[in-house]
Design a protein around this motif. Structure first.
Motif, PDB file in Angstrom:
ATOM      1  N   LEU A 118       1.038  -0.863   0.007  1.00  0.00           N
ATOM      2  CA  LEU A 118      -0.436   0.048  -0.228  1.00  0.00           C
ATOM      3  C   LEU A 118       1.006   1.048  -0.524  1.00  0.00           C
ATOM      4  O   LEU A 118       1.883   1.633   0.502  1.00  0.00           O
ATOM      5  N   LEU A 119       0.607   1.973  -0.939  1.00  0.00           N
ATOM      6  CA  LEU A 119       1.581   3.357  -1.042  1.00  0.00           C
ATOM      7  C   LEU A 119       0.497   4.775  -0.149  1.00  0.00           C
ATOM      8  O   LEU A 119      -0.636   4.721  -0.744  1.00  0.00           O
ATOM      9  N   LYS A 120       1.295   4.919   0.673  1.00  0.00           N
ATOM     10  CA  LYS A 120       0.626   6.421   1.291  1.00  0.00           C
ATOM     11  C   LYS A 120       1.143   7.423   0.778  1.00  0.00           C
ATOM     12  O   LYS A 120       2.243   7.807   1.222  1.00  0.00           O
ATOM     13  N   PHE A 121       0.762   8.704  -0.211  1.00  0.00           N
ATOM     14  CA  PHE A 121       1.448   8.993  -0.393  1.00  0.00           C
ATOM     15  C   PHE A 121       0.690  10.735   1.460  1.00  0.00           C
ATOM     16  O   PHE A 121      -0.052  10.663   1.168  1.00  0.00           O
ATOM     17  N   THR A 122       1.991  11.890   0.696  1.00  0.00           N
ATOM     18  CA  THR A 122       2.278  12.355   2.222  1.00  0.00           C
ATOM     19  C   THR A 122       1.238  13.608   1.558  1.00  0.00           C
ATOM     20  O   THR A 122       0.820  14.927   2.018  1.00  0.00           O
ATOM     21  N   SER A 123       1.462  13.873   0.002  1.00  0.00           N
ATOM     22  CA  SER A 123       0.122  14.997  -0.529  1.00  0.00           C
ATOM     23  C   SER A 123      -0.899  14.447  -1.560  1.00  0.00           C
ATOM     24  O   SER A 123      -1.059  13.672  -1.284  1.00  0.00           O
ATOM     25  N   ASN A 124      -2.077  15.646  -1.680  1.00  0.00           N
ATOM     26  CA  ASN A 124      -2.990  15.752  -2.460  1.00  0.00           C
ATOM     27  C   ASN A 124      -2.907  15.174  -3.843  1.00  0.00           C
ATOM     28  O   ASN A 124      -1.838  16.220  -4.220  1.00  0.00           O
ATOM     29  N   LEU A 125      -3.245  13.827  -4.562  1.00  0.00           N
ATOM     30  CA  LEU A 125      -2.534  13.922  -5.987  1.00  0.00           C
ATOM     31  C   LEU A 125      -3.847  13.649  -6.572  1.00  0.00           C
ATOM     32  O   LEU A 125      -4.779  12.725  -5.728  1.00  0.00           O
ATOM     33  N   LYS A 126      -3.738  14.277  -8.116  1.00  0.00           N
ATOM     34  CA  LYS A 126      -4.644  13.845  -9.012  1.00  0.00           C
ATOM     35  C   LYS A 126      -4.628  12.108  -8.967  1.00  0.00           C
ATOM     36  O   LYS A 126      -3.660  11.410  -8.725  1.00  0.00           O
ATOM     37  N   ASP A 127      -6.445  11.715  -9.255  1.00  0.00           N
ATOM     38  CA  ASP A 127      -5.604  10.189  -9.424  1.00  0.00           C
ATOM     39  C   ASP A 127      -4.609   9.568 -10.421  1.00  0.00           C
ATOM     40  O   ASP A 127      -4.463   8.927 -10.049  1.00  0.00           O
ATOM     41  N   SER A 128      -4.960  10.652 -11.526  1.00  0.00           N
ATOM     42  CA  SER A 128      -3.966  10.262 -12.298  1.00  0.00           C
ATOM     43  C   SER A 128      -2.696   9.777 -12.126  1.00  0.00           C
ATOM     44  O   SER A 128      -1.837   8.937 -12.160  1.00  0.00           O
ATOM     45  N   ASP A 129      -2.052  10.506 -11.048  1.00  0.00           N
ATOM     46  CA  ASP A 129      -0.938  10.865 -10.638  1.00  0.00           C
ATOM     47  C   ASP A 129      -0.469   9.922  -9.754  1.00  0.00           C
ATOM     48  O   ASP A 129       0.292   9.225  -9.998  1.00  0.00           O
ATOM     49  N   ALA A 133       2.531   6.552 -10.060  1.00  0.00           N
ATOM     50  CA  ALA A 133       3.162   6.583  -8.600  1.00  0.00           C
ATOM     51  C   ALA A 133       2.986   4.908  -8.473  1.00  0.00           C
ATOM     52  O   ALA A 133       4.191   4.128  -8.483  1.00  0.00           O
ATOM     53  N   THR A 134       2.140   4.300  -8.436  1.00  0.00           N
ATOM     54  CA  THR A 134       1.987   2.860  -8.470  1.00  0.00           C
ATOM     55  C   THR A 134       2.848   2.272  -9.215  1.00  0.00           C
ATOM     56  O   THR A 134       3.120   1.078  -9.185  1.00  0.00           O
ATOM     57  N   GLU A 135       1.943   2.617 -10.743  1.00  0.00           N
ATOM     58  CA  GLU A 135       2.416   1.405 -11.780  1.00  0.00           C
ATOM     59  C   GLU A 135       4.375   1.712 -11.511  1.00  0.00           C
ATOM     60  O   GLU A 135       5.053   0.614 -11.856  1.00  0.00           O
ATOM     61  N   ARG A 136       4.904   3.135 -11.126  1.00  0.00           N
ATOM     62  CA  ARG A 136       6.625   3.260 -10.731  1.00  0.00           C
ATOM     63  C   ARG A 136       6.990   2.033 -10.566  1.00  0.00           C
ATOM     64  O   ARG A 136       8.160   1.382 -10.673  1.00  0.00           O
ATOM     65  N   PHE A 137       6.384   2.458  -8.815  1.00  0.00           N
ATOM     66  CA  PHE A 137       7.032   1.701  -8.131  1.00  0.00           C
ATOM     67  C   PHE A 137       6.650  -0.029  -7.964  1.00  0.00           C
ATOM     68  O   PHE A 137       6.938  -1.182  -7.903  1.00  0.00           O
ATOM     69  N   SER A 138       5.069  -0.358  -8.581  1.00  0.00           N
ATOM     70  CA  SER A 138       5.295  -1.409  -8.757  1.00  0.00           C
ATOM     71  C   SER A 138       6.869  -2.606 -10.023  1.00  0.00           C
ATOM     72  O   SER A 138       7.464  -3.250  -9.668  1.00  0.00           O
ATOM     73  N   GLN A 139       6.469  -1.764 -11.102  1.00  0.00           N
ATOM     74  CA  GLN A 139       7.927  -1.567 -11.875  1.00  0.00           C
ATOM     75  C   GLN A 139       8.992  -1.806 -11.438  1.00  0.00           C
ATOM     76  O   GLN A 139       9.975  -2.909 -11.644  1.00  0.00           O
ATOM     77  N   SER A 140       9.643  -0.771 -10.486  1.00  0.00           N
ATOM     78  CA  SER A 140      10.212  -0.523  -9.723  1.00  0.00           C
ATOM     79  C   SER A 140      10.935  -1.703  -8.649  1.00  0.00           C
ATOM     80  O   SER A 140      11.527  -2.616  -8.934  1.00  0.00           O
ATOM     81  N   PHE A 141       9.763  -2.532  -8.213  1.00  0.00           N
ATOM     82  CA  PHE A 141       9.747  -3.185  -7.222  1.00  0.00           C
ATOM     83  C   PHE A 141      10.211  -5.035  -8.138  1.00  0.00           C
ATOM     84  O   PHE A 141      11.007  -5.703  -7.964  1.00  0.00           O
ATOM     85  N   LEU A 142       9.255  -5.074  -9.362  1.00  0.00           N
ATOM     86  CA  LEU A 142       9.143  -6.413 -10.050  1.00  0.00           C
ATOM     87  C   LEU A 142      10.956  -6.212 -10.378  1.00  0.00           C
ATOM     88  O   LEU A 142      11.515  -7.357 -10.553  1.00  0.00           O
ATOM     89  N   SER A 143      11.670  -5.131 -11.191  1.00  0.00           N
ATOM     90  CA  SER A 143      12.273  -5.169 -11.306  1.00  0.00           C
ATOM     91  C   SER A 143      13.422  -5.488 -10.738  1.00  0.00           C
ATOM     92  O   SER A 143      14.407  -6.446 -10.935  1.00  0.00           O
ATOM     93  N   THR A 144      13.783  -4.874  -8.937  1.00  0.00           N
ATOM     94  CA  THR A 144      14.554  -5.146  -8.205  1.00  0.00           C
ATOM     95  C   THR A 144      14.435  -6.483  -7.695  1.00  0.00           C
ATOM     96  O   THR A 144      15.524  -7.466  -7.605  1.00  0.00           O
ATOM     97  N   GLU A 145      13.359  -7.420  -7.948  1.00  0.00           N
ATOM     98  CA  GLU A 145      13.189  -8.131  -7.201  1.00  0.00           C
ATOM     99  C   GLU A 145      14.183  -9.585  -8.303  1.00  0.00           C
ATOM    100  O   GLU A 145      15.070  -9.958  -8.562  1.00  0.00           O
TER     101      GLU A 145
END
Length: 222
Positions: A118-129, A133-145
């Motif tokens: 679960l990604l908890k954002f510290t500032s208000n973001l638009k749904d698209s943002d 950001a969630t997709e970037r984290f997922s790609q980064s995590f899978l790539s790191t694995e």
């Protein structure tokens, strides 16, 4: 004949009673053997001449026959003067346990496919943002694995929190215990089922299960 015996033995193993109706011609000679499908819904009574009858409910239709026209095989013959004790209640409880174990495994598998991070954002973001950001984290995590480092990084705008699953798989012992109890109910072992028995194990099974049944069938069929 083989199908008749297979059907009869199946009824006997499940219900500890199996019935075959002897159809006769006008002279009283046997012409056909008819297995009775439902061996659980049966009652016995005697008429005014003390002749014993069995009344069956087969496919919702009553069927009446003299006991002398019935081949009756039975196991666990002890508490009743005529019928063997049914396995139904014991087998029903064991199958409910087995089904509960299967459902527990399916539930655990289903829960394993739920959200793990679960990604908890510290500032208000638009749904698209948030989605980006969630997709970037997922790609980064899978790539790191895939790279084998075991580390994933996020910036200060978000906090990654791992969602723990509390799914509990049924233990192997509980599954094996239930299986052994079901096999024991039918007086059969794992080795007999999978065909890995030794000669002595097969002879023991033959003497305890098959031979008594053959003797009972010979007595009833003649």
């Amino acid at each position: 004949m083989s199908q008749l015996l297979e059907k009869t033995i199946t009824q006997l193993e499940l219900n500890n009673n199996a019935f075959i109706f002897i159809q006769r011609d006008v002279n009283g000679y046997p012409t056909q053997l008819i297995p009775i499908d439902d061996s659980t819904n049966v009652t016995a009574y005697r008429d005014e001449r003390n002749i014993l009858y069995l009344k069956f409910q087969t496919s919702g239709q009553p069927f009446l026959a003299k006991y002398s026209d019935i081949i009756h095989l039975r196991n666990d013959f002890h508490g009743n003067k005529l019928f063997g004790a049914s396995n139904y209640e014991v087998l029903k409880d064991l199958m409910e346990v087995s089904n509960s174990i299967d459902k527990g495994i399916m539930s655990a598998i289903s829960n394993s496919n739920t959200i793990r991070w679960l990604l908890k954002f510290t500032s208000n973001l638009k749904d698209s943002d948030i989605k980006s950001a969630t997709e970037r984290f997922s790609q980064s995590f899978l790539s790191t694995e895939a790279n084998g480092t075991g580390v994933a990084g996020v910036d200060s705008k978000a906090e990654a929190v791992q969602v723990k699953s509390d799914s509990i798989l049924p233990s192997g012992d509980s599954m094996n215990t239930t299986r052994k109890r079901i096999l024991a109910l039918f007086n059969v072992s794992e080795k007999i089922i999978d065909g890995t028995f030794t000669e002595n194990e097969w002879l023991a099974y033959l003497e305890s299960n098959i031979t008594p049944l053959i003797i009972q069938m010979e007595e009833e069929f003649t």
